[in-house]
Design a protein around this motif. Structure first.
Motif, PDB file in Angstrom:
ATOM      1  N   ASN A 113      49.594  18.036  49.187  1.00 16.73           N
ATOM      2  CA  ASN A 113      49.024  16.751  49.574  1.00 16.73           C
ATOM      3  C   ASN A 113      48.549  16.832  51.027  1.00 16.73           C
ATOM      4  OD1 ASN A 113      48.285  14.071  49.464  1.00 16.73           O
ATOM      5  ND2 ASN A 113      50.338  13.280  49.054  1.00 16.73           N
ATOM      6  N   ALA A 114      47.596  15.974  51.365  1.00 21.03           N
ATOM      7  CA  ALA A 114      47.102  15.900  52.743  1.00 21.03           C
ATOM      8  C   ALA A 114      46.514  14.518  52.972  1.00 21.03           C
ATOM      9  CB  ALA A 114      46.045  16.966  52.996  1.00 21.03           C
ATOM     10  N   PHE A 115      46.838  13.941  54.124  1.00 26.77           N
ATOM     11  CA  PHE A 115      46.328  12.612  54.457  1.00 26.77           C
ATOM     12  C   PHE A 115      46.463  12.382  55.952  1.00 26.77           C
ATOM     13  CE2 PHE A 115      50.675  12.446  52.995  1.00 26.77           C
ATOM     14  CZ  PHE A 115      51.334  11.755  53.994  1.00 26.77           C
ATOM     15  N   PHE A 116      45.640  11.459  56.473  1.00 24.71           N
ATOM     16  CA  PHE A 116      45.748  11.106  57.881  1.00 24.71           C
ATOM     17  C   PHE A 116      46.995  10.261  58.081  1.00 24.71           C
ATOM     18  CE2 PHE A 116      41.130  12.012  57.800  1.00 24.71           C
ATOM     19  CZ  PHE A 116      41.131  12.988  58.769  1.00 24.71           C
ATOM     20  N   ASP A 117      47.766  10.589  59.111  1.00 27.36           N
ATOM     21  CA  ASP A 117      49.044   9.939  59.379  1.00 27.36           C
ATOM     22  C   ASP A 117      48.932   9.112  60.652  1.00 27.36           C
ATOM     23  OD1 ASP A 117      51.665   9.217  59.847  1.00 27.36           O
ATOM     24  OD2 ASP A 117      52.480  11.209  59.460  1.00 27.36           O
ATOM     25  N   ARG A 118      48.778   7.835  60.492  1.00 33.90           N
ATOM     26  CA  ARG A 118      48.624   6.935  61.657  1.00 33.90           C
ATOM     27  C   ARG A 118      49.919   6.738  62.424  1.00 33.90           C
ATOM     28  NH1 ARG A 118      45.622   2.411  58.255  1.00 33.90           N
ATOM     29  NH2 ARG A 118      43.780   3.596  57.717  1.00 33.90           N
ATOM     30  N   GLY A 119      51.058   7.006  61.783  1.00 33.30           N
ATOM     31  CA  GLY A 119      52.347   6.743  62.406  1.00 33.30           C
ATOM     32  C   GLY A 119      52.907   7.894  63.227  1.00 33.30           C
ATOM     33  N   PHE A 120      52.285   9.056  63.186  1.00 34.85           N
ATOM     34  CA  PHE A 120      52.808  10.212  63.908  1.00 34.85           C
ATOM     35  C   PHE A 120      52.567  10.061  65.399  1.00 34.85           C
ATOM     36  CE2 PHE A 120      52.359  14.468  65.766  1.00 34.85           C
ATOM     37  CZ  PHE A 120      53.574  15.024  65.407  1.00 34.85           C
ATOM     38  N   ARG A 121      53.601  10.365  66.182  1.00 33.29           N
ATOM     39  CA  ARG A 121      53.485  10.312  67.641  1.00 33.29           C
ATOM     40  C   ARG A 121      53.892  11.668  68.200  1.00 33.29           C
ATOM     41  NH1 ARG A 121      50.778   6.808  66.457  1.00 33.29           N
ATOM     42  NH2 ARG A 121      51.253   4.607  66.452  1.00 33.29           N
ATOM     43  N   LYS A 122      52.993  12.292  68.947  1.00 30.94           N
ATOM     44  CA  LYS A 122      53.263  13.622  69.509  1.00 30.94           C
ATOM     45  C   LYS A 122      54.495  13.624  70.410  1.00 30.94           C
ATOM     46  CE  LYS A 122      48.903  14.557  70.772  1.00 30.94           C
ATOM     47  NZ  LYS A 122      47.796  15.295  71.396  1.00 30.94           N
ATOM     48  N   ASP A 123      54.683  12.551  71.162  1.00 31.73           N
ATOM     49  CA  ASP A 123      55.797  12.509  72.119  1.00 31.73           C
ATOM     50  C   ASP A 123      57.160  12.384  71.426  1.00 31.73           C
ATOM     51  OD1 ASP A 123      55.054   9.969  71.266  1.00 31.73           O
ATOM     52  OD2 ASP A 123      55.547   9.007  73.162  1.00 31.73           O
ATOM     53  N   GLU A 124      57.188  12.055  70.137  1.00 31.56           N
ATOM     54  CA  GLU A 124      58.455  11.919  69.417  1.00 31.56           C
ATOM     55  C   GLU A 124      58.799  13.164  68.622  1.00 31.56           C
ATOM     56  OE1 GLU A 124      58.256   8.419  67.028  1.00 31.56           O
ATOM     57  OE2 GLU A 124      57.844   7.119  68.749  1.00 31.56           O
ATOM     58  N   SER A 125      57.882  14.136  68.554  1.00 24.43           N
ATOM     59  CA  SER A 125      58.131  15.321  67.715  1.00 24.43           C
ATOM     60  C   SER A 125      58.913  16.372  68.452  1.00 24.43           C
ATOM     61  CB  SER A 125      56.827  15.896  67.224  1.00 24.43           C
ATOM     62  OG  SER A 125      55.986  16.266  68.281  1.00 24.43           O
TER      63      SER A 125
END
Length: 83
Positions: free
Chosen positions: A71-83
């Motif tokens: 699967n692949a989809f755009f993830d609006r909830g991802f935050r680089k600073d939290e990874s």
């Protein structure tokens, strides 16, 4: 890049703007990688679309092998600073 039947028949049909090359690049060099409790692996990466100045985050999901795209989809909830 190996893909599952679901990806070919459902994901690409519903989201024709997703490019296979993006998925392959994200699995190869993700911004963040995470294994789900069911063994599937999530990969996040940035993609730049023509006409957009800000790159978007694409999430690619594979089974436990970590290489066959499911699967692949755009993830609006991802935050680089939290990874």
């Amino acid at each position: 890049m190996k893909t599952m039947r679901y990806f070919e028949e459902q994901v690409l049909r519903k989201r024709p703007y997703i490019e296979r090359a993006w998925c392959a690049a994200i699995v190869a060099t993700p911004l963040h990688r995470e294994t789900q409790s069911d063994g599937r692996v999530r990969f996040w990466g940035e993609v730049g679309r023509p006409g957009q100045q800000v790159p978007r985050i694409l999430r690619v999901v594979t089974p436990a092998d970590g290489e066959t795209v499911h699967n692949a989809f755009f993830d609006r909830g991802f935050r680089k600073d939290e990874s």
